[in-house]
Each structure stands twice: as structure tokens, then as C-alpha cells.
Design a protein around this motif. Structure first.
Motif, mmCIF file in Angstrom:
data_model
loop_
_atom_site.group_PDB
_atom_site.id
_atom_site.type_symbol
_atom_site.label_atom_id
_atom_site.label_comp_id
_atom_site.label_asym_id
_atom_site.label_seq_id
_atom_site.Cartn_x
_atom_site.Cartn_y
_atom_site.Cartn_z
ATOM 1 N N UNK A 50 -19.447 -44.111 69.255
ATOM 2 C CA UNK A 50 -20.746 -43.519 69.840
ATOM 3 C C UNK A 50 -21.167 -42.199 69.641
ATOM 4 N N UNK A 51 -20.104 -41.181 69.628
ATOM 5 C CA UNK A 51 -20.354 -40.119 69.484
ATOM 6 C C UNK A 51 -20.847 -39.667 67.979
ATOM 7 N N UNK A 52 -19.854 -40.324 67.271
ATOM 8 C CA UNK A 52 -20.157 -40.079 65.642
ATOM 9 C C UNK A 52 -21.503 -40.630 65.214
ATOM 10 N N UNK A 53 -21.950 -41.792 65.850
ATOM 11 C CA UNK A 53 -23.201 -42.484 65.442
ATOM 12 C C UNK A 53 -24.163 -41.545 66.058
ATOM 13 N N UNK A 54 -24.246 -41.030 67.102
ATOM 14 C CA UNK A 54 -25.390 -39.976 67.408
ATOM 15 C C UNK A 54 -25.191 -38.795 66.763
ATOM 16 N N UNK A 55 -24.071 -38.184 66.190
ATOM 17 C CA UNK A 55 -23.991 -37.097 65.404
ATOM 18 C C UNK A 55 -24.786 -37.546 64.125
ATOM 19 N N UNK A 56 -24.490 -38.648 63.463
ATOM 20 C CA UNK A 56 -25.206 -39.139 62.321
ATOM 21 C C UNK A 56 -26.712 -39.119 62.446
ATOM 22 N N UNK A 57 -27.030 -39.590 63.385
ATOM 23 C CA UNK A 57 -28.502 -39.701 63.676
ATOM 24 C C UNK A 57 -29.364 -38.350 63.756
ATOM 25 N N UNK A 82 -23.680 -34.489 56.907
ATOM 26 C CA UNK A 82 -23.850 -35.858 57.405
ATOM 27 C C UNK A 82 -22.995 -36.715 56.682
ATOM 28 N N UNK A 83 -22.593 -36.357 55.404
ATOM 29 C CA UNK A 83 -21.539 -37.286 54.561
ATOM 30 C C UNK A 83 -20.034 -37.277 55.388
ATOM 31 N N UNK A 84 -19.709 -36.337 55.881
ATOM 32 C CA UNK A 84 -18.518 -35.905 56.576
ATOM 33 C C UNK A 84 -18.633 -36.944 57.862
ATOM 34 N N UNK A 85 -19.566 -36.823 58.651
ATOM 35 C CA UNK A 85 -19.845 -37.635 59.793
ATOM 36 C C UNK A 85 -19.696 -39.035 59.307
ATOM 37 N N UNK A 86 -20.633 -39.416 58.599
ATOM 38 C CA UNK A 86 -20.691 -40.711 57.925
ATOM 39 C C UNK A 86 -19.528 -41.174 57.460
ATOM 40 N N UNK A 87 -18.664 -40.515 56.842
ATOM 41 C CA UNK A 87 -17.354 -41.013 56.433
ATOM 42 C C UNK A 87 -16.436 -41.265 57.615
ATOM 43 N N UNK A 88 -16.544 -40.212 58.392
ATOM 44 C CA UNK A 88 -15.583 -40.395 59.773
ATOM 45 C C UNK A 88 -15.928 -41.583 60.586
ATOM 46 N N UNK A 89 -17.185 -42.025 60.519
ATOM 47 C CA UNK A 89 -17.681 -42.942 61.232
ATOM 48 C C UNK A 89 -17.029 -44.365 60.640
ATOM 49 N N UNK A 90 -17.299 -44.390 59.126
ATOM 50 C CA UNK A 90 -16.835 -45.600 58.479
ATOM 51 C C UNK A 90 -15.296 -45.653 58.594
ATOM 52 N N UNK A 91 -14.764 -44.857 58.349
ATOM 53 C CA UNK A 91 -13.124 -44.824 58.505
ATOM 54 C C UNK A 91 -12.560 -45.019 60.033
ATOM 55 N N UNK A 92 -13.626 -44.840 60.987
ATOM 56 C CA UNK A 92 -13.011 -45.272 62.519
ATOM 57 C C UNK A 92 -13.042 -46.672 62.699
ATOM 58 N N UNK A 93 -13.294 -47.417 61.756
ATOM 59 C CA UNK A 93 -13.158 -48.755 61.785
ATOM 60 C C UNK A 93 -12.182 -49.360 61.451
ATOM 61 N N UNK A 94 -11.292 -48.700 60.644
ATOM 62 C CA UNK A 94 -10.132 -49.304 60.159
ATOM 63 C C UNK A 94 -9.079 -49.188 61.152
ATOM 64 N N UNK A 95 -9.246 -48.721 62.267
ATOM 65 C CA UNK A 95 -7.945 -48.646 63.345
ATOM 66 C C UNK A 95 -8.310 -49.678 64.465
#
Length: 95
Positions: A50-57, A82-95
Motif C-alpha cells: 500500500x505504501x509503495x502504491x501510494x508512493x508510485x501515485x 518512479x521506476x525504482x518504486x514501480x520495480x519494488x512494487x512489482x517484485x513485492x508480489x513474488x513473496x
């Protein structure tokens, strides 16, 4: 957390930039508050996404503002974040 604090209590030039971009004079506080909220939400694992999604917005809004006002020299750092936060958000779904 640093970005949020700087936006809330930042120098006059930063506050003036918000007004120049068409935002109300108090909007730097809203922006800083959202930055702080995003960083706090990233801390506990249960709200990290949620924090990463808010940061991306927030990053997307910053990029749109800079592009709308043709402030291209300021966009590389926002784009990188933006790219860094997007990457972190996408990779957070692997765990």
C-alpha cells in the motif's frame, strides 16, 4: 521521510514552486503529508505494498506536474524514483 519533511517545512523556493505549478499555497503540506504517510506505510510488511502504491501515485503526479510545466531538468530524478518504486512494487508480489 526526508522528502515529506522537506515538503512540509521546506525552503521558500520549494513552497513558491508549488504556487507556480498552480497548486494552492498550502499544498506543499499535503504533498509532504502524503510522502510521510507512504514512507510509514512501507515499514510494516502488512502495508508495504500500500505504501509503495501510494508512493508510485505521488511519483506519477510529480512527473505529470513537471512535464506539464516543461521542467525537463527536474524530471530525471523523479523518473528514476518512479521506476525504482514501480520495480519494488512489482517484485513485492513474488513473496
Amino acid at each position: 521521510m526526508i522528502a515529506g519533511t522537506v515538503n512540509i517545512f521546506g525552503p521558500r523556493a520549494l513552497r513558491s514552486a508549488y504556487v507556480a505549478w498552480g497548486y494552492p499555497a498550502w499544498f506543499h503540506r499535503v504533498s509532504g503529508g502524503l510522502d510521510l504517510l507512504a514512507s510509514m506505510l512501507m515499514m510494516p510488511p502488512s502495508t508495504t505494498r500500500l505504501g509503495l502504491a501510494l508512493a508510485l501515485v505521488i511519483c506519477a503526479a510529480a512527473l505529470l506536474t513537471l512535464a506539464r510545466h516543461r521542467e525537463w531538468k527536474k524530471t530525471p530524478s523523479s523518473l528514476f524514483l518512479s521506476v525504482l518504486v514501480g520495480y519494488l512494487l512489482l517484485t513485492s508480489f513474488r513473496f
